[in-house]
Design a protein around this motif. Structure first.
Motif, PDB file in Angstrom:
ATOM      1  N   CYS A 113       0.861  -1.185   0.000  1.00  0.00           N
ATOM      2  CA  CYS A 113       0.000   0.000   0.000  1.00  0.00           C
ATOM      3  C   CYS A 113       0.902   1.242   0.000  1.00  0.00           C
ATOM      4  CB  CYS A 113      -0.973  -0.004   1.175  1.00  0.00           C
ATOM      5  SG  CYS A 113      -0.302   0.556   2.732  1.00  0.00           S
ATOM      6  N   VAL A 114       0.322   2.349  -0.366  1.00  0.00           N
ATOM      7  CA  VAL A 114       1.079   3.604  -0.462  1.00  0.00           C
ATOM      8  C   VAL A 114       1.753   3.926   0.871  1.00  0.00           C
ATOM      9  CG1 VAL A 114       0.922   6.079  -0.905  1.00  0.00           C
ATOM     10  CG2 VAL A 114      -0.406   4.490  -2.285  1.00  0.00           C
ATOM     11  N   CYS A 115       1.048   3.708   1.979  1.00  0.00           N
ATOM     12  CA  CYS A 115       1.624   4.045   3.286  1.00  0.00           C
ATOM     13  C   CYS A 115       2.869   3.199   3.576  1.00  0.00           C
ATOM     14  CB  CYS A 115       0.594   3.907   4.395  1.00  0.00           C
ATOM     15  SG  CYS A 115      -0.112   2.271   4.560  1.00  0.00           S
ATOM     16  N   GLU A 116       2.898   1.955   3.118  1.00  0.00           N
ATOM     17  CA  GLU A 116       4.079   1.114   3.315  1.00  0.00           C
ATOM     18  C   GLU A 116       5.256   1.618   2.476  1.00  0.00           C
ATOM     19  OE1 GLU A 116       2.275  -3.277   4.234  1.00  0.00           O
ATOM     20  OE2 GLU A 116       1.975  -2.481   2.193  1.00  0.00           O
ATOM     21  N   ILE A 117       4.962   2.030   1.262  1.00  0.00           N
ATOM     22  CA  ILE A 117       6.012   2.556   0.386  1.00  0.00           C
ATOM     23  C   ILE A 117       6.565   3.855   0.970  1.00  0.00           C
ATOM     24  CG2 ILE A 117       6.513   3.455  -1.925  1.00  0.00           C
ATOM     25  CD1 ILE A 117       4.266   1.512  -2.932  1.00  0.00           C
ATOM     26  N   MET A 118       5.660   4.719   1.449  1.00  0.00           N
ATOM     27  CA  MET A 118       6.074   5.984   2.088  1.00  0.00           C
ATOM     28  C   MET A 118       7.020   5.705   3.255  1.00  0.00           C
ATOM     29  SD  MET A 118       2.418   7.990   2.299  1.00  0.00           S
ATOM     30  CE  MET A 118       2.883   8.714   3.839  1.00  0.00           C
ATOM     31  N   ALA A 119       6.641   4.781   4.111  1.00  0.00           N
ATOM     32  CA  ALA A 119       7.434   4.465   5.294  1.00  0.00           C
ATOM     33  C   ALA A 119       8.783   3.866   4.908  1.00  0.00           C
ATOM     34  CB  ALA A 119       6.669   3.505   6.199  1.00  0.00           C
ATOM     35  N   ALA A 120       8.779   2.964   3.934  1.00  0.00           N
ATOM     36  CA  ALA A 120      10.023   2.306   3.521  1.00  0.00           C
ATOM     37  C   ALA A 120      11.028   3.291   2.940  1.00  0.00           C
ATOM     38  CB  ALA A 120       9.720   1.210   2.508  1.00  0.00           C
ATOM     39  N   LEU A 121      10.523   4.268   2.191  1.00  0.00           N
ATOM     40  CA  LEU A 121      11.417   5.223   1.521  1.00  0.00           C
ATOM     41  C   LEU A 121      11.560   6.542   2.270  1.00  0.00           C
ATOM     42  CD1 LEU A 121      10.319   4.668  -2.180  1.00  0.00           C
ATOM     43  CD2 LEU A 121      12.251   3.654  -0.963  1.00  0.00           C
ATOM     44  N   ASP A 122      10.836   6.669   3.374  1.00  0.00           N
ATOM     45  CA  ASP A 122      10.853   7.902   4.160  1.00  0.00           C
ATOM     46  C   ASP A 122      10.548   9.114   3.284  1.00  0.00           C
ATOM     47  OD1 ASP A 122      11.048   9.433   6.475  1.00  0.00           O
ATOM     48  OD2 ASP A 122      13.207   9.780   6.203  1.00  0.00           O
TER      49      ASP A 122
ATOM     50  N   LEU B 270       4.361   7.126  -7.953  1.00  0.00           N
ATOM     51  CA  LEU B 270       3.507   5.992  -8.313  1.00  0.00           C
ATOM     52  C   LEU B 270       2.648   6.318  -9.532  1.00  0.00           C
ATOM     53  CD1 LEU B 270       2.560   4.828  -4.738  1.00  0.00           C
ATOM     54  CD2 LEU B 270       3.759   3.434  -6.455  1.00  0.00           C
ATOM     55  N   SER B 271       2.187   7.544  -9.626  1.00  0.00           N
ATOM     56  CA  SER B 271       1.387   7.975 -10.770  1.00  0.00           C
ATOM     57  C   SER B 271       2.204   7.893 -12.066  1.00  0.00           C
ATOM     58  CB  SER B 271       0.891   9.397 -10.535  1.00  0.00           C
ATOM     59  OG  SER B 271       0.209   9.874 -11.657  1.00  0.00           O
ATOM     60  N   VAL B 272       3.453   8.335 -12.006  1.00  0.00           N
ATOM     61  CA  VAL B 272       4.328   8.267 -13.186  1.00  0.00           C
ATOM     62  C   VAL B 272       4.549   6.812 -13.593  1.00  0.00           C
ATOM     63  CG1 VAL B 272       6.672   8.725 -14.031  1.00  0.00           C
ATOM     64  CG2 VAL B 272       5.459  10.479 -12.710  1.00  0.00           C
ATOM     65  N   LEU B 273       4.810   5.952 -12.611  1.00  0.00           N
ATOM     66  CA  LEU B 273       5.017   4.529 -12.898  1.00  0.00           C
ATOM     67  C   LEU B 273       3.763   3.886 -13.476  1.00  0.00           C
ATOM     68  CD1 LEU B 273       7.065   3.557  -9.723  1.00  0.00           C
ATOM     69  CD2 LEU B 273       7.916   3.630 -12.087  1.00  0.00           C
ATOM     70  N   LYS B 274       2.623   4.266 -12.939  1.00  0.00           N
ATOM     71  CA  LYS B 274       1.348   3.720 -13.418  1.00  0.00           C
ATOM     72  C   LYS B 274       1.075   4.189 -14.846  1.00  0.00           C
ATOM     73  CE  LYS B 274      -3.572   3.678 -12.324  1.00  0.00           C
ATOM     74  NZ  LYS B 274      -4.602   4.232 -11.448  1.00  0.00           N
ATOM     75  N   GLU B 275       1.294   5.466 -15.113  1.00  0.00           N
ATOM     76  CA  GLU B 275       1.073   6.034 -16.443  1.00  0.00           C
ATOM     77  C   GLU B 275       1.980   5.371 -17.485  1.00  0.00           C
ATOM     78  OE1 GLU B 275      -0.907   8.333 -19.119  1.00  0.00           O
ATOM     79  OE2 GLU B 275      -1.318   8.305 -16.982  1.00  0.00           O
ATOM     80  N   ALA B 276       3.182   4.994 -17.069  1.00  0.00           N
ATOM     81  CA  ALA B 276       4.123   4.327 -17.977  1.00  0.00           C
ATOM     82  C   ALA B 276       3.799   2.842 -18.147  1.00  0.00           C
ATOM     83  CB  ALA B 276       5.550   4.498 -17.460  1.00  0.00           C
ATOM     84  N   GLY B 277       2.838   2.340 -17.375  1.00  0.00           N
ATOM     85  CA  GLY B 277       2.437   0.947 -17.486  1.00  0.00           C
ATOM     86  C   GLY B 277       3.311  -0.017 -16.704  1.00  0.00           C
ATOM     87  N   LEU B 278       4.099   0.510 -15.776  1.00  0.00           N
ATOM     88  CA  LEU B 278       5.025  -0.338 -15.022  1.00  0.00           C
ATOM     89  C   LEU B 278       4.419  -0.926 -13.760  1.00  0.00           C
ATOM     90  CD1 LEU B 278       8.157   1.931 -15.465  1.00  0.00           C
ATOM     91  CD2 LEU B 278       7.665  -0.218 -16.643  1.00  0.00           C
ATOM     92  N   VAL B 279       3.429  -0.244 -13.194  1.00  0.00           N
ATOM     93  CA  VAL B 279       2.758  -0.755 -11.996  1.00  0.00           C
ATOM     94  C   VAL B 279       1.248  -0.711 -12.195  1.00  0.00           C
ATOM     95  CG1 VAL B 279       4.640  -0.048 -10.439  1.00  0.00           C
ATOM     96  CG2 VAL B 279       2.685   1.463 -10.755  1.00  0.00           C
ATOM     97  N   ARG B 280       0.559  -1.519 -11.413  1.00  0.00           N
ATOM     98  CA  ARG B 280      -0.900  -1.545 -11.407  1.00  0.00           C
ATOM     99  C   ARG B 280      -1.385  -1.146 -10.021  1.00  0.00           C
ATOM    100  NH1 ARG B 280      -0.617  -1.789 -16.227  1.00  0.00           N
ATOM    101  NH2 ARG B 280      -0.747  -3.631 -17.512  1.00  0.00           N
TER     102      ARG B 280
END
Length: 135
Positions: free
Chosen positions: A76-85, A95-105
């Motif tokens: 989840c976004v909160c886990e990614i936020m915490a992991a990367l500070d 995440l929006s850029v990655l999603k727009e590029a088709g790399l993440v769902r």
């Protein structure tokens, strides 16, 4: 500077002359310029902007870290936020850029958003980048 059209692409006579001087044969140069111009037309038709979008998306260190985190599974976004500070706004942007590029769902569950790698090609791309880096 005269130009003529080959396969939908304009060819500059100066390019033919320049290549002709370099290889020492004007006719071979003209033939090669025609072939190369045709190749450029083909490449342009292959959506190079889509490829550029994907490569730009993974070129950012933060986005690359996100993809590497997601290798381990959905987060989840909160886990990614915490992991990367990182702040929520920054994380969501990446995440929006990655999603727009088709790399993440993205998968929504109530107010929570979960992200995962889009498909195996993303992981293969990262493996190939590592192989190239080692050469």
């Amino acid at each position: 500077m005269p130009e003529w059209v080959c396969g939908g692409s304009k060819i500059n006579d100066d390019a033919v002359c320049s290549l002709g001087r370099l290889i020492g044969d004007q006719q071979k140069a003209e033939k090669r310029i025609r072939e190369l111009s045709s190749l450029v037309v083909t490449i342009e038709g292959e959506d190079p902007d889509g490829t550029v979008e994907v490569l730009k998306a993974v070129a950012d260190p933060c986005r690359l870290r996100i993809i590497k985190l997601l290798k381990e599974g959905e987060l989840c976004v909160c886990e990614i936020m915490a992991a990367l500070d990182r702040r929520q706004s920054s994380t969501s942007h990446h995440l929006s850029v990655l999603k727009e590029a088709g790399l993440v769902r993205e998968r929504k569950d109530g107010k929570w958003s979960y992200y995962r790698i889009a498909d195996g090609a993303v992981m293969e791309m990262l493996k190939q980048a590592e192989v190239l880096k080692k050469k």
